[in-house]
Design a protein around this motif. Structure first.
Motif, short mmCIF file in Angstrom:
data_model
loop_
_atom_site.label_atom_id
_atom_site.label_comp_id
_atom_site.label_asym_id
_atom_site.label_seq_id
_atom_site.Cartn_x
_atom_site.Cartn_y
_atom_site.Cartn_z
N ARG A 55 0.79 -1.23 0.00
CA ARG A 55 0.00 0.00 0.00
C ARG A 55 0.82 1.28 0.00
O ARG A 55 0.29 2.37 -0.19
CB ARG A 55 -0.97 0.00 1.18
N ILE A 63 10.10 1.84 13.71
CA ILE A 63 10.09 2.59 14.98
C ILE A 63 10.42 1.68 16.17
O ILE A 63 10.99 2.12 17.16
CB ILE A 63 8.73 3.30 15.15
N GLY A 99 12.63 7.92 7.08
CA GLY A 99 13.69 7.17 6.42
C GLY A 99 13.33 6.79 4.98
O GLY A 99 14.21 6.59 4.16
N GLU A 102 14.15 9.76 2.99
CA GLU A 102 15.62 9.86 2.98
C GLU A 102 16.22 8.88 1.97
O GLU A 102 17.16 9.21 1.24
CB GLU A 102 16.17 9.60 4.38
N ARG A 273 -2.35 3.22 18.05
CA ARG A 273 -2.73 2.17 17.10
C ARG A 273 -3.38 0.99 17.81
O ARG A 273 -4.33 0.41 17.32
CB ARG A 273 -1.51 1.75 16.28
N ARG A 459 -12.20 5.83 12.24
CA ARG A 459 -11.13 5.96 11.25
C ARG A 459 -11.57 6.86 10.11
O ARG A 459 -10.83 7.75 9.68
CB ARG A 459 -10.74 4.56 10.75
N1 CAA Z 1 7.80 1.44 12.08
C1 CAA Z 1 7.19 0.35 12.60
N2 CAA Z 1 5.88 0.10 12.46
C2 CAA Z 1 5.15 0.97 11.76
C3 CAA Z 1 5.72 2.13 11.19
C4 CAA Z 1 7.10 2.35 11.38
N3 CAA Z 1 7.72 3.41 10.85
N4 CAA Z 1 4.74 2.81 10.58
C5 CAA Z 1 3.62 2.10 10.73
N5 CAA Z 1 3.86 1.00 11.45
C6 CAA Z 1 2.91 -0.07 11.79
C7 CAA Z 1 1.85 0.39 12.77
O1 CAA Z 1 2.29 0.24 14.10
C8 CAA Z 1 0.71 -0.53 12.43
O2 CAA Z 1 0.98 -1.77 13.04
P1 CAA Z 1 -0.20 -2.69 13.59
O3 CAA Z 1 -1.07 -2.97 12.40
O4 CAA Z 1 0.50 -3.86 14.14
O5 CAA Z 1 -0.88 -1.85 14.62
C9 CAA Z 1 0.85 -0.73 10.93
O6 CAA Z 1 2.19 -0.38 10.62
C10 CAA Z 1 -0.07 0.14 10.11
O7 CAA Z 1 0.06 1.49 10.55
P2 CAA Z 1 -1.20 2.45 10.68
O8 CAA Z 1 -2.30 1.76 11.41
O9 CAA Z 1 -0.70 3.73 11.23
O10 CAA Z 1 -1.62 2.58 9.15
P3 CAA Z 1 -2.14 3.84 8.35
O11 CAA Z 1 -2.40 3.35 6.99
O12 CAA Z 1 -3.22 4.52 9.11
O13 CAA Z 1 -0.94 4.87 8.32
C11 CAA Z 1 1.31 5.60 8.02
C12 CAA Z 1 0.22 4.55 7.64
C13 CAA Z 1 0.90 6.97 7.50
C14 CAA Z 1 2.58 5.15 7.38
C15 CAA Z 1 1.45 5.66 9.55
O14 CAA Z 1 1.61 4.37 10.05
C16 CAA Z 1 2.62 6.48 10.03
O15 CAA Z 1 2.54 7.68 10.11
N6 CAA Z 1 3.72 5.78 10.39
C17 CAA Z 1 4.86 6.40 11.01
C18 CAA Z 1 5.74 7.07 10.02
C19 CAA Z 1 6.96 7.62 10.71
O16 CAA Z 1 6.91 8.20 11.77
N7 CAA Z 1 8.09 7.46 10.04
C20 CAA Z 1 9.33 7.97 10.54
C21 CAA Z 1 10.00 6.91 11.33
S1 CAA Z 1 11.44 7.50 12.11
C22 CAA Z 1 12.61 7.53 10.89
O17 CAA Z 1 12.35 7.22 9.76
C23 CAA Z 1 13.94 7.98 11.40
C24 CAA Z 1 14.95 8.23 10.38
O18 CAA Z 1 15.15 9.33 9.91
C25 CAA Z 1 15.86 7.13 9.99
#
Ligand code: CAA
Length: 655
Positions: A55, A63, A99, A102, A273, A459
């Motif tokens: 998706r 994270i 990331g 990035e 979540r 949602r």
């Molecule tokens: N790491 C681990 N798990 C993650 C994740 C991540 N970055 N992003 C989403 N997930 C997991 C959620 O925990 C969830 O897990 P469960 O189904 O087990 O609960 C699953 O993926 C689906 O996530 P959502 O329910 O949030 O799905 P959504 O479709 O509503 O949203 C999304 C998708 C917009 C990607 C949202 O999940 C989101 O905002 N994720 C976080 C993005 C984020 O913060 N990224 C930056 C990470 S830090 C980084 O990248 C540091 C760096 O510079 C190296």
């Protein structure tokens, strides 16, 4: 989890596949690295497309693993991508975040689906991008645009991203095929720019003063100093060499992943979540279809709920008892939309579409077509029971009947119908079209598919749901009562309202309890106390004197024409008088005592709520407080704060 490589002529397509969101775990980074080596070593490959299955493009680092440093680091993977010696293009769909973005910046080009969104959301975890997100982005789009992205954490649509040079081309469909064609054309035209790290010279100019004011504004909006981290790194990108700026970014990132703030915000990320996910019998139930929603009552709450649904594309019927009340409600709704248009937060066309989705009626029979009926009438059990008996008579079979009560017994309300399994509480917070929290109250007989429907609706509405059990005030208001129980006594002993509110703000709350009561109206508590036969000498006296809060121009504070609160000597005199009557000795009260005597009982009530099974998890309580009451997110919620941060904060204060 897999990473595939497939050749289309001279172009290799590397496809990352790690459901659900392609988060960059250490294992995934390793697989990507292997495929990059393969592409680099294959003479026949002249260019690389980096795409994702499922998706979304990569939604960030994993994270769960943040804070661990295990090779290959994301830095190393991006460096390898940049040093391939062959041009590359990232094909973005869904959300390219953190990331993920990035990684895309390690490619020569970025192309995207029209509905894709890009962002650097690390600030929402108390971090900054840690793998070049501030440095490479600054080179590409300039310091101010980068800070807007990384300092707010907000996502950006691809058209805006293309406008500032973050994305090179946008496609409506066949993303990977278009990405291959795009790259081939560039190779044929010999039109390949250098890797982003070498584009420093072409960096858009920036006004340092604008950067400073933007940072201050971002911190104020976030009620956190977290945006300063990104600002620091953006400044470094302007002044240091690429290597030094990258090393500094990495150092700031690693320090931030060790902070209490990151621990708290990561806790909330997973807590939100978990709270939104159906579990047990609800996970197995099939949600019912909902398109038409009826709202009973067009007061502040009812009209807010109506707008929340209309904003998300539902058809809404608002029902009032008489034409005059209905006209007032519809006017309130129209005014709210008009104000948004005036402020520029909504287009006139969209406002028109939303208004058109809301119809008004005084005839209860008109509710027969609704899939969901939400009662938002006066907070009185007899009134609610009468309304539910009326709805029961007209609602179609299978319709869901909800009450927006803040305190009352949902089971008793359900029993006033012939279909208690279809009844639940949907406790919205005011203003319902703005506030994100939705307490979903599960009655003893509420059917699993009714709860599954409510979670799905949340949602669609963009709300944060938390399922709670039946008790007086559910999770939030019950704990709020406990938090405020000692307030009068604290004031009578010597803490002035302004000191209490300042101590709360210093803790991180947007406002203190006295200010909040003035805003809501002191008469709410007064009416409740009278209904329960209770008294509270100090606020009762304020109400008797007509000091009902901001709407009366005076309450705990005196208000000027701009609603600015001023301490009032008259209130000091009332406090002194009541303290004397009660024989209460006045003394200096410390801020620490104020926090202890308000937050202590609130958390103890939270523990009772857990013991009674009213909340399923301690983290659900944190979500309620972060979304419904403005508990500082940087502290993770009251239960997390008590479990992880409270003692260490006290220790630090002693030192
Ligand atoms: N790491 C681990 N798990 C993650 C994740 C991540 N970055 N992003 C989403 N997930 C997991 C959620 O925990 C969830 O897990 P469960 O189904 O087990 O609960 C699953 O993926 C689906 O996530 P959502 O329910 O949030 O799905 P959504 O479709 O509503 O949203 C999304 C998708 C917009 C990607 C949202 O999940 C989101 O905002 N994720 C976080 C993005 C984020 O913060 N990224 C930056 C990470 S830090 C980084 O990248 C540091 C760096 O510079 C190296």
């Amino acid at each position: 989890m897999k990473v595939d490589i497939e050749k289309f002529g001279r172009i290799a397509v590397i496809t990352i596949d790690r459901p659900p969101v392609n988060a960059l775990s250490q294992a995934l980074r390793k697989l990507i690295e292997v495929r990059l080596d393969e592409a680099a070593g294959d003479e026949a490959v002249k260019g690389v497309v980096l795409a994702c299955a499922g998706r979304t493009f990569v939604a960030g680092a994993d994270i769960e693993e943040l804070g661990e440093v295990r090779p290959p680091t994301l830095h190393a993977v991006i460096d390898k991508l940049e040093a391939l010696g062959k041009p590359s293009v990232a094909a973005l769909h869904g959300t390219a975040l953190g990331g993920g973005l990035e990684l895309a910046l390690g490619c020569t080009f970025r192309v995207a689906n029209r509905d894709a969104r890009l962002g650097l959301p690390e600030v929402k975890l108390g971090l900054l991008p840690g793998a070049g997100g501030t440095v490479r982005t600054t080179y590409l789009i300039g310091a101010e645009a980068t800070l807007k992205l990384a300092g707010s954490g907000n996502m950006m649509g691809v058209e805006a991203a293309q406008g500032i040079g973050l994305v090179d081309a946008v496609f409506d469909n066949d993303l990977v095929a278009n990405a291959i064609r795009f790259l081939s054309d560039r190779i044929d035209a010999d039109d390949i720019p250098p890797p982003v790290r070498h584009r420093r010279e072409a960096m858009p100019a920036c006004d340092p003063q604008a950067l400073e004011s933007l940072t201050a504004e971002l911190c104020r909006k976030a009620r956190s100093s977290a945006p300063e981290l990104a600002a620091q790194s953006v400044r470094n990108a302007l002044t240091l060499s690429f290597e030094d700026a990258m090393a500094e970014e990495r150092r700031l990132f690693e320090t931030a992943t060790q902070s209490d703030r990151f621990g708290a915000l990561r806790h909330l990320f997973f807590a939100e979540r978990a709270a939104a996910k159906p579990s047990g019998d609800v996970a197995e139930a099939e949600p019912r279809a909902v398109q038409t929603v009826a709202v009973i009552g067009a007061g502040t709450m009812g009209s807010g709920i109506a707008m929340a649904f209309a904003n998300s594309g539902f058809d809404v019927i608002v029902r009032e008892t008489d034409e005059a009340a209905l006209a007032r409600g519809m006017e309130r709704i129209a005014d709210t939309y008009d104000r948004s248009v005036k402020r520029g937060s909504l287009s006139a066309e969209e406002a028109g579409r939303r208004k058109a989705r809301i119809a008004g009626t005084v005839a209860i029979a008109d509710l027969a077509s609704a899939d969901l009926i939400i009662e938002a009438a006066f907070e009185d059990m007899a009134v609610k029971k009468t309304i539910f008996a009326e709805i029961d008579a007209v609602a179609r079979q299978g319709a869901i009947l909800a009450t927006n009560t803040s305190y009352l017994d949902v089971n008793a309300i359900a029993r006033s119908t012939t279909r208690p399994a279809d009844v639940l509480g949907l406790h919205f917070f005011s203003p319902a079209n703005v506030m994100t929290l939705l307490e979903i109250v599960r009655g003893d007989q509420t059917a699993p598919d009714v709860l599954a429907t409510a979670l799905k609706l949340a949602r669609r509405l963009g709300k944060q749901p938390v399922v709670v059990g039946v008790c007086h005030g559910f999770v939030g208001n019950r704990m709020l009562q406990a938090r405020n129980a000692d307030l009068s006594q604290l004031i009578l002993e010597g803490a002035k309202p302004a000191q209490i509110d300042a101590a709360f703000r210093a803790f991180g709350w947007p406002m203190g309890p006295c200010q909040m009561q003035d805003l809501a109206g002191l008469d709410i508590g007064w009416r409740n106390r009278k209904a329960l036969g209770e008294t509270d000498a100090l606020p009762d006296r304020l109400c008797e004197l007509g000091r009902l809060g901001q709407k009366a121009g005076k309450g705990w504070y005196l208000y000027d024409d701009n609603h600015k609160p001023q301490p009032d000597p008259d209130v000091d005199a009332i406090i002194a008088e009541i303290a004397e009557i009660g024989g209460i000795a006045r003394r200096a009260v410390t801020d620490a005592e104020i926090i202890d005597r308000t937050h202590g009982p609130m958390i103890a009530e939270g523990r009772r709520i857990l013991d009674e099974g009213i909340a399923a998890r301690s983290s659900d309580i944190d979500v309620v407080w972060a979304h419904g009451y403005g508990f500082p997110r940087d502290l993770g919620g009251p239960m997390y704060w008590d479990d992880h941060l409270r003692e260490s904060a006290q220790e630090k204060k002693k030192v």
